[in-house]
Design an enzyme around this catalytic site. Structure first.
Site, mmCIF file in Angstrom:
data_model
loop_
_atom_site.group_PDB
_atom_site.id
_atom_site.type_symbol
_atom_site.label_atom_id
_atom_site.label_comp_id
_atom_site.label_asym_id
_atom_site.label_seq_id
_atom_site.Cartn_x
_atom_site.Cartn_y
_atom_site.Cartn_z
ATOM 1 N N ARG A 64 -74.608 -47.490 77.731
ATOM 2 C CA ARG A 64 -73.425 -46.639 77.825
ATOM 3 C C ARG A 64 -73.422 -45.676 76.637
ATOM 4 O O ARG A 64 -73.572 -46.101 75.496
ATOM 5 C CB ARG A 64 -72.159 -47.495 77.777
ATOM 6 C CG ARG A 64 -70.933 -46.633 77.761
ATOM 7 C CD ARG A 64 -69.679 -47.438 77.599
ATOM 8 N NE ARG A 64 -68.531 -46.560 77.586
ATOM 9 C CZ ARG A 64 -67.472 -46.743 76.816
ATOM 10 N NH1 ARG A 64 -67.415 -47.784 76.011
ATOM 11 N NH2 ARG A 64 -66.471 -45.909 76.863
ATOM 12 N N GLU A 306 -55.048 -53.430 86.451
ATOM 13 C CA GLU A 306 -55.568 -54.497 87.318
ATOM 14 C C GLU A 306 -54.619 -55.685 87.426
ATOM 15 O O GLU A 306 -54.812 -56.558 88.266
ATOM 16 C CB GLU A 306 -56.912 -55.007 86.752
ATOM 17 C CG GLU A 306 -58.022 -54.006 86.874
ATOM 18 C CD GLU A 306 -59.236 -54.370 86.006
ATOM 19 O OE1 GLU A 306 -59.376 -55.555 85.646
ATOM 20 O OE2 GLU A 306 -60.021 -53.452 85.698
ATOM 21 N N ASN A 307 -53.633 -55.737 86.522
ATOM 22 C CA ASN A 307 -52.880 -56.992 86.384
ATOM 23 C C ASN A 307 -51.380 -56.888 86.533
ATOM 24 O O ASN A 307 -50.687 -57.870 86.328
ATOM 25 C CB ASN A 307 -53.141 -57.578 84.980
ATOM 26 C CG ASN A 307 -54.563 -58.039 84.826
ATOM 27 O OD1 ASN A 307 -55.020 -58.880 85.586
ATOM 28 N ND2 ASN A 307 -55.270 -57.478 83.865
ATOM 29 N N GLU A 333 -67.717 -51.124 84.541
ATOM 30 C CA GLU A 333 -68.558 -50.016 84.067
ATOM 31 C C GLU A 333 -70.016 -50.458 83.946
ATOM 32 O O GLU A 333 -70.928 -49.689 84.226
ATOM 33 C CB GLU A 333 -68.047 -49.530 82.702
ATOM 34 C CG GLU A 333 -66.766 -48.740 82.819
ATOM 35 C CD GLU A 333 -65.960 -48.698 81.526
ATOM 36 O OE1 GLU A 333 -65.417 -49.758 81.144
ATOM 37 O OE2 GLU A 333 -65.880 -47.625 80.916
HETATM 38 P P1 ADP Z 1 -59.541 -51.638 76.575
HETATM 39 O O1 ADP Z 1 -59.104 -50.242 76.878
HETATM 40 O O2 ADP Z 1 -59.527 -51.953 75.109
HETATM 41 O O3 ADP Z 1 -60.793 -52.076 77.314
HETATM 42 P P2 ADP Z 1 -58.159 -53.344 78.464
HETATM 43 O O4 ADP Z 1 -58.649 -52.611 79.670
HETATM 44 O O5 ADP Z 1 -58.600 -54.743 78.254
HETATM 45 O O6 ADP Z 1 -58.363 -52.536 77.126
HETATM 46 O O7 ADP Z 1 -56.547 -53.335 78.548
HETATM 47 C C1 ADP Z 1 -55.746 -53.840 77.539
HETATM 48 C C2 ADP Z 1 -54.293 -53.763 77.998
HETATM 49 O O8 ADP Z 1 -54.167 -54.465 79.220
HETATM 50 C C3 ADP Z 1 -53.337 -54.385 77.008
HETATM 51 O O9 ADP Z 1 -52.179 -53.566 76.872
HETATM 52 C C4 ADP Z 1 -52.959 -55.696 77.685
HETATM 53 O O10 ADP Z 1 -51.676 -56.127 77.326
HETATM 54 C C5 ADP Z 1 -53.006 -55.285 79.145
HETATM 55 N N1 ADP Z 1 -53.111 -56.452 80.031
HETATM 56 C C6 ADP Z 1 -54.110 -57.338 80.137
HETATM 57 N N2 ADP Z 1 -53.793 -58.313 81.010
HETATM 58 C C7 ADP Z 1 -52.537 -58.019 81.457
HETATM 59 C C8 ADP Z 1 -51.619 -58.629 82.365
HETATM 60 N N3 ADP Z 1 -51.938 -59.762 83.003
HETATM 61 N N4 ADP Z 1 -50.425 -58.022 82.572
HETATM 62 C C9 ADP Z 1 -50.101 -56.893 81.922
HETATM 63 N N5 ADP Z 1 -50.911 -56.268 81.058
HETATM 64 C C10 ADP Z 1 -52.106 -56.823 80.828
#
Ligand code: ADP
Length: 350
Positions: A64, A306-307, A333
């Site tokens: 990447r 996603e969550n 990715e």
């Molecule tokens: P990065 O951009 O560093 O790769 P991520 O894609 O892992 O970050 O996203 C991090 C964010 O996702 C954080 O704000 C975290 O709180 C949120 N997050 C992760 N799991 C959940 C969940 N189950 N519900 C809500 N927010 C979530």
């Protein structure tokens, strides 16, 4: 074909190992070498740790690379010219390109007989229309300094677009998609006929949506105003916009969405931070729906996307027509990088 994907950050290298044969894609292993600069001295040692763990059976490596500047419209086999170009773009991505370069150089030394492929976060945006990537500042700054919208997270937006096309059972050609990558960094992209036609991140990842600690869009005149009022220099303001703004800056509590969701009932500033976050996404969805004359599907990905179905429902309320599908698709990715690496290595006859 056994493909190793290396995703290098400033203090960690994530890896995934795939076995890809045509349409069959198997994840064999994944892991993380972290705390580079503390527990592990440098990227060189981290690469060695990963390669020692995996063993010698690797047919190709995908890397990447965040910034491909104005040179790379697609993934490419790495040679000395490609390395030189990635070095040239360190100026545009001082935090992101150097770790990739360390990893590429070390892994090419150890795995010298196999193809190494660079997959750029910016490549998906290379072909955006000029009117979407140019800023309305004197044209000479584009000519002299390459100041334009580059866009980031491109590999994630491209991956979820392809997955959406599979899920919807419709070819990308003919689809109008809006892809929302909502993690710590957040960006949104309009994808028409499989190509990005606009995106919210700009010359740097600071522009666009409200993020964990980044402000996203602001009036640039705020910068000299704060400098004068607070008697601080430009570096301090840029640091504030990148690291102390966004969800963290408004809430005064945290950049972590899970914590914010828990606190929003009892904390007014947390509620406000979430309202600004959601409102900004709605505005972009409206704008991109407008420029594409409609939208077939909105895709949400990244840790937040996603969550968090309740938040997504809130974002879509009032801006999404009943003909628009809403999809939550986990991003990958590394799999996208592995697919590109496979295609390039296969053409080369590996
Ligand atoms: P990065 O951009 O560093 O790769 P991520 O894609 O892992 O970050 O996203 C991090 C964010 O996702 C954080 O704000 C975290 O709180 C949120 N997050 C992760 N799991 C959940 C969940 N189950 N519900 C809500 N927010 C979530």
């Amino acid at each position: 074909m056994i493909i190793l994907v290396l995703n290098s950050g400033s203090s960690s290298i994530k890896y995934k190992l795939f076995d890809i044969q045509g349409d069959s894609e198997k994840l064999l292993d994944k892991g993380l070498a972290e705390r580079i600069g503390e527990k592990i001295p440098a990227h060189k040692e981290a690469v060695n740790l990963i390669l020692n763990k995996i063993g010698p059976k690797i047919d190709a490596v995908g890397h990447r690379v965040v910034h491909g500047g104005d040179r790379f419209s697609e993934s490419i086999l790495i040679d000395s010219h490609v390395i030189k170009a990635i070095e040239d773009f360190v100026e545009l991505a001082p935090l992101h390109n150097p770790p990739s370069l360390f990893t590429i150089n070390e892994s090419r030394k150890i795995l010298s007989g196999i193809p190494h492929v660079a997959v750029f976060d910016t490549a998906f945006y290379y072909d955006m229309p000029e009117y979407a990537y140019l800023y309305a500042i004197p044209y000479k700054f584009y000519e002299k300094y390459k100041i334009r919208r580059y866009g980031f997270h491109g590999t994630s937006h491209r991956y979820v677009s392809e997955q959406a096309s599979r899920l919807l059972k419709r070819p990308l050609n003919g689809l109008r998609l809006i892809t929302c990558h909502l993690g710590n960094g957040c960006s949104i992209t309009a994808v028409k006929n499989g190509r990005a036609i606009d995106t919210s991140m700009g010359f740097t990842p600071l522009e666009g949506l409200v993020m964990g600690t980044r402000s996203g869009d602001i009036d640039p005149a705020i910068i000299p105003y704060i400098m004068e009022k607070e008697n601080i220099d430009v570096t301090a303001v840029v640091e504030m916009l990148n690291k102390k703004s966004g969800l963290l800056g408004v809430s005064g509590l945290t950049n972590d969405m899970r914590e914010l969701m828990q606190a929003k009932g009892s904390n007014k500033k947390v509620k406000l931070a979430l309202d600004i976050f959601i409102y900004r996404i709605k505005k972009y969805i409206g704008a991109y729906t407008g420029v594409m004359s409609g939208c077939d599907a909105i895709i949400f990905t990244g840790g937040i996307g996603e969550n968090n179905p309740a938040l997504i429902e809130e974002i879509c309320k009032g801006v999404v027509s009943k003909d628009t599908k809403t999809l939550m698709i986990p991003t990958d990715e590394e799999l996208m990088i592995a697919r590109d690496t496979y295609k390039i290595a296969e053409i080369r006859g590996n």
